[in-house]
Design a protein around this motif. Sequence first.
Motif, PDB file in Angstrom:
ATOM      1  N   ARG A 107      36.830  47.233  50.279  1.00 51.63           N
ATOM      2  CA  ARG A 107      37.616  48.044  49.345  1.00 51.63           C
ATOM      3  C   ARG A 107      39.038  47.502  49.268  1.00 51.63           C
ATOM      4  NH1 ARG A 107      33.929  51.336  47.610  1.00 51.63           N
ATOM      5  NH2 ARG A 107      32.493  52.201  49.099  1.00 51.63           N
ATOM      6  N   THR A 108      39.271  46.666  48.247  1.00 50.02           N
ATOM      7  CA  THR A 108      40.565  45.994  48.146  1.00 50.02           C
ATOM      8  C   THR A 108      41.279  46.214  46.829  1.00 50.02           C
ATOM      9  OG1 THR A 108      39.386  44.013  47.482  1.00 50.02           O
ATOM     10  CG2 THR A 108      40.019  44.170  49.780  1.00 50.02           C
ATOM     11  N   ASN A 109      40.618  46.776  45.834  1.00 46.76           N
ATOM     12  CA  ASN A 109      41.254  47.080  44.550  1.00 46.76           C
ATOM     13  C   ASN A 109      41.962  45.894  43.901  1.00 46.76           C
ATOM     14  OD1 ASN A 109      40.357  49.708  44.847  1.00 46.76           O
ATOM     15  ND2 ASN A 109      42.237  50.365  45.822  1.00 46.76           N
ATOM     16  N   PHE A 110      41.243  44.809  43.705  1.00 43.69           N
ATOM     17  CA  PHE A 110      41.770  43.705  42.906  1.00 43.69           C
ATOM     18  C   PHE A 110      41.869  44.183  41.468  1.00 43.69           C
ATOM     19  CE2 PHE A 110      40.593  41.233  46.535  1.00 43.69           C
ATOM     20  CZ  PHE A 110      41.351  40.083  46.471  1.00 43.69           C
ATOM     21  N   SER A 111      42.912  43.786  40.750  1.00 40.57           N
ATOM     22  CA  SER A 111      43.106  44.235  39.367  1.00 40.57           C
ATOM     23  C   SER A 111      42.192  43.520  38.380  1.00 40.57           C
ATOM     24  CB  SER A 111      44.566  44.022  38.944  1.00 40.57           C
ATOM     25  OG  SER A 111      44.873  42.640  38.952  1.00 40.57           O
ATOM     26  N   GLY A 112      41.466  42.526  38.809  1.00 39.63           N
ATOM     27  CA  GLY A 112      40.535  41.781  37.964  1.00 39.63           C
ATOM     28  C   GLY A 112      39.388  41.286  38.815  1.00 39.63           C
ATOM     29  N   SER A 113      38.803  40.152  38.439  1.00 39.64           N
ATOM     30  CA  SER A 113      37.654  39.644  39.192  1.00 39.64           C
ATOM     31  C   SER A 113      38.027  38.458  40.077  1.00 39.64           C
ATOM     32  CB  SER A 113      36.527  39.254  38.240  1.00 39.64           C
ATOM     33  OG  SER A 113      36.901  38.148  37.457  1.00 39.64           O
ATOM     34  N   ILE A 114      37.274  38.307  41.155  1.00 38.31           N
ATOM     35  CA  ILE A 114      37.402  37.159  42.047  1.00 38.31           C
ATOM     36  C   ILE A 114      36.478  36.077  41.510  1.00 38.31           C
ATOM     37  CG2 ILE A 114      36.939  36.293  44.356  1.00 38.31           C
ATOM     38  CD1 ILE A 114      37.676  39.057  45.410  1.00 38.31           C
ATOM     39  N   ARG A 115      36.983  34.869  41.346  1.00 38.13           N
ATOM     40  CA  ARG A 115      36.198  33.749  40.829  1.00 38.13           C
ATOM     41  C   ARG A 115      35.893  32.694  41.872  1.00 38.13           C
ATOM     42  NH1 ARG A 115      34.100  34.244  35.629  1.00 38.13           N
ATOM     43  NH2 ARG A 115      35.301  35.884  34.640  1.00 38.13           N
ATOM     44  N   THR A 116      36.645  32.662  42.977  1.00 39.36           N
ATOM     45  CA  THR A 116      36.396  31.684  44.027  1.00 39.36           C
ATOM     46  C   THR A 116      36.860  32.243  45.361  1.00 39.36           C
ATOM     47  OG1 THR A 116      36.640  29.354  44.656  1.00 39.36           O
ATOM     48  CG2 THR A 116      38.582  30.439  43.730  1.00 39.36           C
ATOM     49  N   LEU A 117      36.182  31.839  46.429  1.00 40.41           N
ATOM     50  CA  LEU A 117      36.526  32.237  47.793  1.00 40.41           C
ATOM     51  C   LEU A 117      36.543  30.996  48.675  1.00 40.41           C
ATOM     52  CD1 LEU A 117      34.225  35.372  48.120  1.00 40.41           C
ATOM     53  CD2 LEU A 117      36.724  35.411  48.123  1.00 40.41           C
ATOM     54  N   LEU A 118      37.425  30.996  49.667  1.00 33.85           N
ATOM     55  CA  LEU A 118      37.538  29.862  50.578  1.00 33.85           C
ATOM     56  C   LEU A 118      37.844  30.383  51.966  1.00 33.85           C
ATOM     57  CD1 LEU A 118      37.889  26.741  51.102  1.00 33.85           C
ATOM     58  CD2 LEU A 118      40.321  27.125  50.640  1.00 33.85           C
ATOM     59  N   SER A 119      37.146  29.853  52.959  1.00 30.68           N
ATOM     60  CA  SER A 119      37.470  30.109  54.354  1.00 30.68           C
ATOM     61  C   SER A 119      38.103  28.839  54.891  1.00 30.68           C
ATOM     62  CB  SER A 119      36.198  30.451  55.140  1.00 30.68           C
ATOM     63  OG  SER A 119      36.508  30.680  56.499  1.00 30.68           O
ATOM     64  N   PHE A 120      39.384  28.935  55.293  1.00 25.93           N
ATOM     65  CA  PHE A 120      40.096  27.741  55.742  1.00 25.93           C
ATOM     66  C   PHE A 120      41.071  28.118  56.845  1.00 25.93           C
ATOM     67  CE2 PHE A 120      43.789  24.865  55.354  1.00 25.93           C
ATOM     68  CZ  PHE A 120      43.155  23.688  55.707  1.00 25.93           C
ATOM     69  N   ASP A 121      40.997  27.411  57.939  1.00 28.56           N
ATOM     70  CA  ASP A 121      41.945  27.562  59.040  1.00 28.56           C
ATOM     71  C   ASP A 121      42.009  29.012  59.528  1.00 28.56           C
ATOM     72  OD1 ASP A 121      43.680  26.424  60.880  1.00 28.56           O
ATOM     73  OD2 ASP A 121      45.447  26.737  59.613  1.00 28.56           O
ATOM     74  N   GLY A 122      40.844  29.687  59.572  1.00 22.75           N
ATOM     75  CA  GLY A 122      40.762  31.061  60.051  1.00 22.75           C
ATOM     76  C   GLY A 122      41.144  32.123  59.046  1.00 22.75           C
TER      77      GLY A 122
END
Length: 170
Positions: free
Chosen positions: A123-138
Amino acid sequence: MPLRDKGFQTLSVPMPYYDHFLSYRQEPVSPGTINTFAIDTGRGLMYVVGSFGLYEPETSPGVAAWDGYHWRALGSTGLNGDFFAAVVHNGDLYVGGKFTIGGTEDDTLTLARWDGKQWDPVRTNFSGSIRTLLSFDGNLYAGGEFTSVQDTTLRNLARWKGEEWCADGG
């Protein structure tokens, strides 16, 4: 320097094929679009997200796992909507887009976490959509079409600090 020398692992899994002359359907996913892949080397799985379904009853359209031999749905709680991003972060699968869990359109989400057993809404309430995700350096990073998260102005890029989202780099 090859990625393997930097601590990255490669995962090779055979993909299923479709033989038009067989009456038994070996193709597991319905027509649609695959938007991205995420590899979980710890579980030996490849996840795909997009706009498709599995040819199984009661599956979650748009998200599936391939273990090298079989496709499978993730959980019995239906995900519905558009999925654009996926990443394995700290051992869990995160998917991003604009969707619901369990069909309640009153509660549209942009991020959810699969812990290997069930879907949990993030539950983060982004004002639009997420198009990409990255896990980097923790850290977990989200990019997409948004101008804020919660009440914080973050233009299209956000980093999860463990308890809140922030701008990366000031």
